[in-house]
Scaffold this motif. Structure first.
Motif, mmCIF file in Angstrom:
data_model
loop_
_atom_site.group_PDB
_atom_site.id
_atom_site.type_symbol
_atom_site.label_atom_id
_atom_site.label_comp_id
_atom_site.label_asym_id
_atom_site.label_seq_id
_atom_site.Cartn_x
_atom_site.Cartn_y
_atom_site.Cartn_z
ATOM 1 N N GLY A 58 106.942 132.543 114.937
ATOM 2 C CA GLY A 58 105.533 132.658 115.301
ATOM 3 C C GLY A 58 105.184 131.723 116.440
ATOM 4 N N ARG A 59 104.033 131.949 117.061
ATOM 5 C CA ARG A 59 103.649 131.213 118.257
ATOM 6 C C ARG A 59 103.460 129.724 117.995
ATOM 7 N NH1 ARG A 59 97.627 133.040 119.976
ATOM 8 N NH2 ARG A 59 98.037 131.332 121.450
ATOM 9 N N HIS A 60 103.178 129.353 116.739
ATOM 10 C CA HIS A 60 102.965 127.937 116.410
ATOM 11 C C HIS A 60 104.100 127.354 115.570
ATOM 12 C CE1 HIS A 60 98.489 129.113 116.869
ATOM 13 N NE2 HIS A 60 98.917 128.565 117.997
ATOM 14 N N ALA A 61 105.228 128.046 115.491
ATOM 15 C CA ALA A 61 106.342 127.580 114.650
ATOM 16 C C ALA A 61 106.838 126.212 115.101
ATOM 17 C CB ALA A 61 107.476 128.601 114.677
ATOM 18 N N GLU A 62 106.999 126.027 116.418
ATOM 19 C CA GLU A 62 107.497 124.744 116.918
ATOM 20 C C GLU A 62 106.549 123.603 116.564
ATOM 21 O OE1 GLU A 62 107.103 123.008 121.095
ATOM 22 O OE2 GLU A 62 109.130 123.889 121.152
ATOM 23 N N ARG A 63 105.266 123.796 116.813
ATOM 24 C CA ARG A 63 104.292 122.736 116.565
ATOM 25 C C ARG A 63 104.244 122.349 115.096
ATOM 26 N NH1 ARG A 63 98.248 124.120 118.092
ATOM 27 N NH2 ARG A 63 98.193 125.053 115.989
ATOM 28 N N LEU A 64 104.224 123.340 114.224
ATOM 29 C CA LEU A 64 104.152 123.053 112.791
ATOM 30 C C LEU A 64 105.419 122.371 112.296
ATOM 31 C CD1 LEU A 64 102.565 123.322 110.152
ATOM 32 C CD2 LEU A 64 103.608 125.574 109.839
ATOM 33 N N LEU A 65 106.575 122.920 112.650
ATOM 34 C CA LEU A 65 107.838 122.358 112.159
ATOM 35 C C LEU A 65 108.047 120.946 112.689
ATOM 36 C CD1 LEU A 65 110.271 123.100 110.393
ATOM 37 C CD2 LEU A 65 111.431 123.895 112.469
ATOM 38 N N HIS A 66 107.679 120.706 113.939
ATOM 39 C CA HIS A 66 107.863 119.381 114.544
ATOM 40 C C HIS A 66 107.101 118.318 113.762
ATOM 41 C CE1 HIS A 66 108.866 116.646 117.847
ATOM 42 N NE2 HIS A 66 107.624 116.189 117.773
ATOM 43 N N GLY A 67 105.936 118.670 113.241
ATOM 44 C CA GLY A 67 105.126 117.710 112.509
ATOM 45 C C GLY A 67 105.478 117.565 111.048
ATOM 46 N N LEU A 68 106.466 118.332 110.584
ATOM 47 C CA LEU A 68 106.804 118.325 109.163
ATOM 48 C C LEU A 68 108.200 117.815 108.854
ATOM 49 C CD1 LEU A 68 105.250 121.705 107.941
ATOM 50 C CD2 LEU A 68 104.310 119.406 107.747
ATOM 51 N N VAL A 69 109.053 117.675 109.870
ATOM 52 C CA VAL A 69 110.437 117.275 109.610
ATOM 53 C C VAL A 69 110.775 116.024 110.401
ATOM 54 C CG1 VAL A 69 111.071 119.670 109.170
ATOM 55 C CG2 VAL A 69 111.469 118.701 111.430
ATOM 56 N N THR A 70 111.890 115.402 110.033
ATOM 57 C CA THR A 70 112.245 114.100 110.596
ATOM 58 C C THR A 70 112.921 114.190 111.959
ATOM 59 O OG1 THR A 70 114.332 114.203 109.365
ATOM 60 C CG2 THR A 70 112.487 113.041 108.329
ATOM 61 N N GLN A 71 113.384 115.371 112.355
ATOM 62 C CA GLN A 71 114.064 115.512 113.640
ATOM 63 C C GLN A 71 113.092 115.956 114.731
ATOM 64 O OE1 GLN A 71 116.425 114.763 115.347
ATOM 65 N NE2 GLN A 71 118.288 114.488 114.160
ATOM 66 N N ASP A 72 113.549 115.795 115.990
ATOM 67 C CA ASP A 72 112.770 116.188 117.161
ATOM 68 C C ASP A 72 112.957 117.679 117.413
ATOM 69 O OD1 ASP A 72 111.487 116.508 119.548
ATOM 70 O OD2 ASP A 72 112.770 115.148 120.694
#
Length: 358
Positions: free
Chosen positions: A62-76
């Motif tokens: 989805g269009r916001h997958a990167e933004r959401l995942l980046h804020g939820l996991v420990t990796q960049d």
């Protein structure tokens, strides 16, 4: 969201009638294919594959997958290029583990999240609990695919590609297109393959034709212990931080905020983790203490033996242990009980056994 898992005993048993099957990391697997020295020879002189039929595989898009995942996991995640993979963790606001998993960035707006059995539901809950207005889709791939871990000295010849490459790759086996990415640290080259369940029998037969051999998790644990690779549900549990259990490589210290980041940063920069993952080698050569055995020190708090094996290359029992940071120095003497016998061991730096190539 429910994962409709079914028993894999029939499928494994029909393909490997000589195998010993059992439970491992909340899933059903091959425990052993026979004599460990033979399997160890296969991995250091050839290539073996481990089947993990109950691994959880999620696709986040989805269009916001990167933004959401980046804020939820420990990796960049923002710094992860398309076609690359990384090892990451998800933690709660207290910095405690939800799970570790492999992240494959398959396009600008899609990721595969490959984790251990029963990690998918907690990870999905973590994602949806913090989703506000982000446009994403989360699909469960586990009912239709499973994971293989390939490991061995001749892995490049089997895959016909660079086994150490950070990029995702693909190959055709038995007429089936298979994606693969970097695998766990086991002291030999490794890759993770995601295989459609309906094609698993044909794919493993094709691997055998290429010279690879099936192996069990008894060997997998020996390789993990010797190289110091932690496993969720054993070393890594819900009451521990990734930096306490040898999962430091899952944490980026350069990215911005994520859930649990402050706790992990404070433990790293303003203090220290309370516990650390250590290797331990025992004097016993005939019997390994059971996982969960308490480790005692001449002074200091007891530790916990999380995985134990009989290492053919060491000629002794060895294991992974989570111990208090004040007792974690290599060379520290430890004691534990095997039945009525009190045996002695010593904490050892990783790897416990040097790679055959070094």
């Amino acid at each position: 969201m429910l994962n409709p898992k079914t028993s894999v005993d029939t499928a494994l048993g029909s393909r490997y009638p000589e195998a010993e099957l059992g439970d491992y990391q909340s899933g059903r697997v091959i425990l052993s294919m026979g004599a460990i020295p033979d399997e160890l020879s296969n991995v250091h002189q050839g290539t073996v594959f481990f089947e993990f039929p109950d691994s959880d595989v999620l696709e986040l898009s989805g269009r916001h997958a990167e933004r959401l995942l980046h804020g939820l996991v420990t990796q960049d995640i923002r710094g992860l290029p398309v076609g690359r993979a990384t090892w990451s963790s998800a933690v709660n606001r207290y910095g405690r583990l939800i799970s570790d998993f492999r992240v494959w960035r398959t396009s600008d707006a899609s990721y595969l999240l490959i984790g251990p059995p029963e990690s998918g539901a907690p990870l999905a809950e973590h994602i949806f609990a913090h989703r506000v207005a982000e446009r994403i889709e989360l699909d469960w791939k586990s009912p239709t695919c499973s994971c293989l871990v390939l490991a061995g000295a001749t892995l490049e010849q089997v895959l016909e590609s660079d086994a150490s490459a950070p990029e995702l790759g693909s190959l055709e086996l038995a007429g089936v297109a298979i994606d693969h990415g970097p695998g766990p640290e086991l002291g030999v080259p490794t890759r993770v393959l995601v295989v459609p369940n309906e094609s698993m029998a044909a794919v493993t037969e094709a691997l055998v034709e290429k010279g690879a051999q099936a192996a069990g998790t008894d060997l997998y644990d020996i390789l993990r212990v010797e190289s110091g690779y932690p496993l969720f549900g054993y070393e890594a549990t819900a009451d521990r931080m990734p930096i306490e259990v040898g999962m430091t490589d899952t944490v980026s210290y350069l990215k911005g905020c994520y859930v649990g980041q402050e706790v992990i940063a404070m433990a790293t920069y303003r203090g220290h983790p309370n516990r650390l993952l250590c290797g331990v080698v025992f004097e016993s050569s005939e019997q390994a203490p059971e996982a969960g055995t308490k480790l005692e020190f001449e002074s200091g708090k007891p530790g916990i033996l999380t995985t134990s094996v009989l290492s053919p290359r060491l000629g002794k029992a060895a294991g992974l242990a989570v111990v208090h940071h004040t007792c974690a120095e290599p060379g520290t003497v430890v004691f534990c009980q095997i039945g009525e016998e009190r045996i002695q061991g010593e904490l050892v730096a990783f790897p416990l056994v040097a790679s055959p190539s070094t």
